[in-house]
Design a protein around this motif. Structure first.
Motif, short mmCIF file in Angstrom:
data_model
loop_
_atom_site.label_atom_id
_atom_site.label_comp_id
_atom_site.label_asym_id
_atom_site.label_seq_id
_atom_site.Cartn_x
_atom_site.Cartn_y
_atom_site.Cartn_z
N LEU A 127 0.83 -1.22 0.00
CA LEU A 127 0.00 0.00 0.00
C LEU A 127 0.86 1.26 0.00
O LEU A 127 0.48 2.28 -0.59
N GLY A 136 -11.58 1.99 5.45
CA GLY A 136 -10.71 1.03 4.76
C GLY A 136 -9.34 1.65 4.57
O GLY A 136 -8.75 1.63 3.50
N ASP A 164 -8.56 -5.07 9.21
CA ASP A 164 -7.36 -5.88 9.45
C ASP A 164 -6.60 -5.33 10.66
O ASP A 164 -5.97 -4.27 10.57
N ARG A 197 -10.56 4.94 -0.33
CA ARG A 197 -9.81 4.61 -1.55
C ARG A 197 -9.61 3.10 -1.62
O ARG A 197 -9.10 2.50 -0.66
N LEU A 222 -15.84 -4.98 -1.35
CA LEU A 222 -17.00 -5.23 -0.49
C LEU A 222 -18.12 -5.94 -1.24
O LEU A 222 -18.39 -5.63 -2.40
C1 LIG Z 1 -6.57 -1.92 -1.17
S1 LIG Z 1 -6.52 -1.56 0.52
C2 LIG Z 1 -6.61 0.23 0.49
C3 LIG Z 1 -6.10 0.88 1.75
C4 LIG Z 1 -6.09 2.40 1.75
N1 LIG Z 1 -7.40 2.96 1.58
C5 LIG Z 1 -5.14 2.94 0.69
O1 LIG Z 1 -5.62 3.39 -0.34
O2 LIG Z 1 -3.91 2.86 0.90
C6 LIG Z 1 -8.11 -2.01 1.09
C7 LIG Z 1 -8.22 -2.00 2.61
O3 LIG Z 1 -9.59 -2.24 2.93
C8 LIG Z 1 -9.63 -3.11 4.05
N2 LIG Z 1 -10.91 -3.80 4.03
C9 LIG Z 1 -11.31 -4.78 3.19
N3 LIG Z 1 -12.57 -5.15 3.47
C10 LIG Z 1 -12.97 -4.35 4.50
C11 LIG Z 1 -14.18 -4.25 5.23
N4 LIG Z 1 -15.22 -5.02 4.97
N5 LIG Z 1 -14.25 -3.33 6.24
C12 LIG Z 1 -13.17 -2.53 6.51
N6 LIG Z 1 -12.01 -2.59 5.84
C13 LIG Z 1 -11.91 -3.50 4.86
C14 LIG Z 1 -8.45 -4.03 3.89
O4 LIG Z 1 -8.07 -4.59 5.13
C15 LIG Z 1 -7.41 -3.07 3.31
O5 LIG Z 1 -6.63 -2.51 4.32
#
Ligand SMILES: C[S@@+](CC[C@H](N)C(=O)[O-])C[C@H]1O[C@@H](n2cnc3c(N)ncnc32)[C@H](O)[C@@H]1O
Length: 291
Positions: A41, A71, A97, A137, A143
């Motif tokens: 990330l 997220g 996470d 982002r 989801l």
């Molecule tokens: C691709 S990463 C993006 C992280 C950050 N927004 C960025 O752009 O650097 C997606 C993040 O969403 C989190 N995530 C995935 N499903 C989720 C959920 N149902 N609720 C909360 N977080 C979630 C993951 O753990 C991950 O850290």
């Protein structure tokens, strides 16, 4: 607008190659979490930050605001936003996470920025009228019920508050000349995300979701950062490596095939006559009604 940045990355991406999914990592998420996930990330943020910074400014992020980053992952954008809102403001980062949140918290501890992190499922966000600005982002594409998450972000905004979301349209990547390993990477990524019930082509849906959630002044931009050299050309090979366990678990590919794709993508990226984009990203922003 198409952003055609061709930049050499200032820092090289370094990650232990023995990284695996952490036991704490949510099953619903296809990418590696924890330390390895945070490193990926950070790489993405180095490549993506110029267009994210522009979105945040255009959407109206200002000093003194109370901000939600849903997220938030390792907090790469969360901390940048905390610097932008300053000591009069506050940023709350939420993620599913716990291991990546610990790393985000460690970064924040050294920074004295106004930021707190919470462990929570995005679709369970249940706050009302608490934030001036809500942001997500690369979350919605992971989801099963992104509409619910977006609606809860809008509910969490104060009247007149601002929302900005950005997410991928995975089929729209640029790769020139055509490359079989790149095509297979796109195919496998989309297959494994769809197998979890999520949508790797969610980008163009975001505008309708924002309108359905009741936002006004909704605007949209498409950014496709495209690279001849530098770290932007490493994102594909790092990403396929990071979905290795999910691919094997879903029996979509073998480890040998993943090794071959990684090697082929590396060779393709090393050739300065080739072009690769990161995932085309739709940016959508708007405002919650005043009353
Ligand atoms: C691709 S990463 C993006 C992280 C950050 N927004 C960025 O752009 O650097 C997606 C993040 O969403 C989190 N995530 C995935 N499903 C989720 C959920 N149902 N609720 C909360 N977080 C979630 C993951 O753990 C991950 O850290």
């Amino acid at each position: 607008m198409m952003s055609n940045a061709s930049t050499r990355g200032s820092k090289e991406y370094k990650e232990r190659t023995d990284a695996r999914r952490s036991p704490e990592q949510p099953e619903s998420y296809v990418l590696r979490g924890g330390q390895a996930g945070a490193a990926r990330l950070r790489l993405i943020n180095r490549v993506k930050w110029p267009t994210t910074e522009r979105l945040l400014g255009t959407a109206g992020l200002r000093a003194g605001m109370r901000v939600l980053d849903l997220g938030c992952g390792g907090g790469a954008v969360t901390l940048k936003m905390a610097a932008l809102v300053g000591s009069e403001g506050e940023v709350v980062g939420i993620d599913l996470d716990p291991s990546i949140l610990r790393l985000a918290q460690q970064e924040a501890d050294g920074s004295k920025l106004p930021v707190t992190f919470r462990h929570m499922e995005a679709e369970e966000l249940n706050e009302e009228a608490s934030y001036d600005f809500a942001y997500a982002r690369y979350l919605m594409s992971h989801l099963r019920h992104p509409e619910r998450a977006l609606e809860s972000m809008v509910r969490a905004l104060r009247p007149g508050g601002l929302l900005a979301v950005e997410d991928v349209f995975f089929p729209g990547h640029i790769c020139y000349p055509p490359n079989a390993a790149f095509d297979r990477y796109l195919e496998l990524y989309q297959a494994v995300v769809r197998a979890k019930g999520a949508d790797p082509a969610i980008g163009p849906r975001l505008m309708g979701m924002a309108l359905d959630a009741g936002l006004s002044d909704v605007q949209v931009e498409l950014v496709v950062p495209t690279f001849r050299e530098g770290e932007g050309k490493r994102v594909a090979q790092v990403t396929i490596e990071h979905i290795r366990e999910a691919l094997l678990g879903a029996e979509l590919a073998t480890s040998i095939e993943v090794d071959t794709i990684v090697a082929d993508l590396q060779a393709f990226a090393d050739d300065e006559r080739t072009l690769m984009s990161i995932a085309p990203t739709f940016q959508v922003w708007g405002r919650k009604a005043l009353a």
